[in-house]
Design a protein around this motif. Structure first.
Motif, mmCIF file in Angstrom:
data_model
loop_
_atom_site.group_PDB
_atom_site.id
_atom_site.type_symbol
_atom_site.label_atom_id
_atom_site.label_comp_id
_atom_site.label_asym_id
_atom_site.label_seq_id
_atom_site.Cartn_x
_atom_site.Cartn_y
_atom_site.Cartn_z
ATOM 1 N N TRP A 29 0.850 -1.180 0.000
ATOM 2 C CA TRP A 29 0.000 0.000 0.000
ATOM 3 C C TRP A 29 0.893 1.239 0.000
ATOM 4 C CZ3 TRP A 29 0.600 1.834 5.207
ATOM 5 C CH2 TRP A 29 0.994 0.849 6.122
ATOM 6 N N GLY A 57 4.845 -6.772 13.620
ATOM 7 C CA GLY A 57 3.575 -6.345 13.008
ATOM 8 C C GLY A 57 3.567 -6.602 11.521
ATOM 9 N N THR A 58 3.796 -7.832 11.153
ATOM 10 C CA THR A 58 3.980 -8.188 9.737
ATOM 11 C C THR A 58 2.719 -7.983 8.902
ATOM 12 O OG1 THR A 58 4.913 -9.914 8.327
ATOM 13 C CG2 THR A 58 3.420 -10.656 10.044
ATOM 14 N N GLY A 59 1.547 -7.920 9.550
ATOM 15 C CA GLY A 59 0.305 -7.736 8.796
ATOM 16 C C GLY A 59 0.117 -8.878 7.826
ATOM 17 N N ASP A 78 2.710 -10.890 14.627
ATOM 18 C CA ASP A 78 1.572 -9.969 14.635
ATOM 19 C C ASP A 78 0.624 -10.395 15.749
ATOM 20 O OD1 ASP A 78 0.582 -7.854 12.230
ATOM 21 O OD2 ASP A 78 -0.994 -8.483 13.614
ATOM 22 N N LEU A 79 -0.277 -9.481 16.109
ATOM 23 C CA LEU A 79 -1.264 -9.791 17.142
ATOM 24 C C LEU A 79 -2.536 -10.390 16.566
ATOM 25 C CD1 LEU A 79 -1.160 -6.645 19.492
ATOM 26 C CD2 LEU A 79 -0.279 -8.938 19.957
ATOM 27 N N LEU A 80 -2.695 -10.348 15.227
ATOM 28 C CA LEU A 80 -3.961 -10.763 14.617
ATOM 29 C C LEU A 80 -3.795 -12.059 13.833
ATOM 30 C CD1 LEU A 80 -5.170 -7.274 13.314
ATOM 31 C CD2 LEU A 80 -5.879 -8.455 15.400
ATOM 32 N N ARG A 83 -4.512 -12.002 10.003
ATOM 33 C CA ARG A 83 -3.454 -11.366 9.209
ATOM 34 C C ARG A 83 -2.318 -12.353 8.970
ATOM 35 N NH1 ARG A 83 -3.817 -5.577 10.455
ATOM 36 N NH2 ARG A 83 -5.604 -4.987 9.204
ATOM 37 N N MET A 105 2.417 -12.871 18.343
ATOM 38 C CA MET A 105 3.268 -12.350 19.421
ATOM 39 C C MET A 105 3.171 -10.833 19.512
ATOM 40 S SD MET A 105 7.358 -13.071 19.849
ATOM 41 C CE MET A 105 7.249 -14.746 19.287
ATOM 42 N N ASP A 106 3.354 -10.336 20.719
ATOM 43 C CA ASP A 106 3.319 -8.896 20.963
ATOM 44 C C ASP A 106 4.734 -8.324 20.795
ATOM 45 O OD1 ASP A 106 3.118 -6.338 21.996
ATOM 46 O OD2 ASP A 106 1.961 -6.937 23.745
ATOM 47 N N ALA A 107 4.836 -7.285 19.976
ATOM 48 C CA ALA A 107 6.150 -6.661 19.744
ATOM 49 C C ALA A 107 6.753 -6.091 21.032
ATOM 50 C CB ALA A 107 5.997 -5.539 18.709
ATOM 51 N N LYS A 123 7.079 -1.744 9.821
ATOM 52 C CA LYS A 123 6.514 -0.678 8.967
ATOM 53 C C LYS A 123 5.138 -0.333 9.537
ATOM 54 C CE LYS A 123 5.004 -0.551 4.110
ATOM 55 N NZ LYS A 123 4.228 -1.711 3.664
ATOM 56 N N SER A 124 5.005 0.872 10.049
ATOM 57 C CA SER A 124 3.731 1.347 10.630
ATOM 58 C C SER A 124 3.255 0.462 11.764
ATOM 59 C CB SER A 124 2.633 1.412 9.565
ATOM 60 O OG SER A 124 3.009 2.255 8.529
ATOM 61 N N PHE A 128 1.536 1.765 17.167
ATOM 62 C CA PHE A 128 0.522 1.048 17.959
ATOM 63 C C PHE A 128 1.051 0.647 19.342
ATOM 64 C CE2 PHE A 128 -0.746 0.291 13.571
ATOM 65 C CZ PHE A 128 -2.120 0.431 13.609
ATOM 66 N N THR A 129 2.326 0.891 19.572
ATOM 67 C CA THR A 129 2.953 0.377 20.802
ATOM 68 C C THR A 129 3.532 1.526 21.620
ATOM 69 O OG1 THR A 129 5.208 0.181 19.913
ATOM 70 C CG2 THR A 129 3.697 -1.654 19.452
#
Ligand SMILES: C[S@@+](CC[C@H](N)C(=O)[O-])C[C@H]1O[C@@H](n2cnc3c(N)ncnc32)[C@H](O)[C@@H]1O
Length: 252
Positions: A29, A57-59, A78-80, A83, A105-107, A123-124, A128-129
């Motif tokens: 994106w 946060g690899t998304g 990632d947390l989701l 994703r 896992m939580d960063a 990246k982005s 969030f942290t």
């Protein structure tokens, strides 16, 4: 289902697909805007064959896949879970499933031993942290001589600020970066280099998002990007008004 590789490059308005050196369909994106950033950070990573990389946060796994395609052994967290499922699918689609592992896992609380990775990238995600907590964890799991690379959204770009206020309801909860925040993250490491990107170039989006005239978009983006480079060189205080910062943090 993920968009196919071809579909991702078909959008004629994008400039990014013109680059030969970066797998731009994996930027996913705002490719045109992230391309110069990857052109800045990839040379700092050098040869990736055999290197261990953690992506926070690899998304949906674009960056993890891009780095695996360059030879790295990547772990994307990632947390989701949904994703991560898409990320796994993407890695398989690009034939690097063997080189990328994904984990929930939580960063801010990394379940890896000290000194594990040659590189960490995000990246982005730090927005969030709690920045410093994440930076401390990254320092811990980086090998000596390793680098943590954080590509993050900044606070003070006037048009981006307005856009977030108007359209991103959750933006009030995110920790966007000021230059002081950049320095604070860097202070958790022995060394910090950073570069800021996109000041006037953001306004080229008018010709893509508001009135779709691809040719105008392409030309204004190119011209404004060149203007930004000169402006930021002559008037460095303007860096604080950029959209994106790329931090390269060094562990001795
Ligand atoms: C804006 S998306 C970016 C995704 C990806 N880096 C990319 O550029 O396409 C932010 C991602 O960070 C993840 N995330 C947010 N907080 C996190 C945390 N504390 N630990 C791990 N992942 C996190 C979200 O679930 C989301 O997938």
């Amino acid at each position: 289902m993920l968009k196919s590789k071809n579909m991702l490059t078909l959008k004629g308005q994008r400039l990014a697909s013109r680059s030969d050196s970066v797998e731009t369909d994996l930027l996913l994106w705002w490719e045109d805007f992230y391309l110069p950033i990857f052109e800045y950070i990839l040379p700092k990573m050098g040869e990736l064959k055999g290197k261990k990389v953690l992506e926070l946060g690899t998304g949906t796994g674009g960056t993890a896949t891009l780095l695996a395609k360059r030879g790295a052994a990547v772990v994307g967290i990632d947390l989701l879970p949904f994703r991560l499922a898409e990320a796994k699918e993407r890695a398989a689609e690009y034939d690097v499933a063997e080189s990328v592992k994904f984990a929930l896992m939580d960063a801010m609380h990394l379940a890896f031993p000290d000194n594990t990775f040659d590189f960490i990238i995000s990246k982005s995600v730090l927005v969030f942290t709690e920045h410093t907590q994440t930076a401390k964890e990254c320092y811990r799991v980086l090998k000596p001589g390793g680098k943590a690379i954080f590509i993050e959204n900044m606070k003070h770009h006037p048009a981006v600020w307005l856009y977030r206020k108007a359209f991103l309801k959750y933006s009030g909860k995110l920790h966007y970066f000021s230059l002081r925040d950049v320095e604070a993250v860097g202070a958790e490491f022995e060394g910090l280099e950073h570069r800021e990107f996109h000041l006037s170039s953001v306004s080229a989006l008018f010709w893509q998002k508001c009135i779709s005239i691809p040719l105008f978009y392409r030309w204004t983006f190119r011209i404004l990007k060149a203007i930004d480079t000169s402006l930021l060189k002559c008037l460095p205080f303007l860096k604080r008004f950029c959209w994106i910062t790329a931090m390269v943090c060094h562990k001795n």
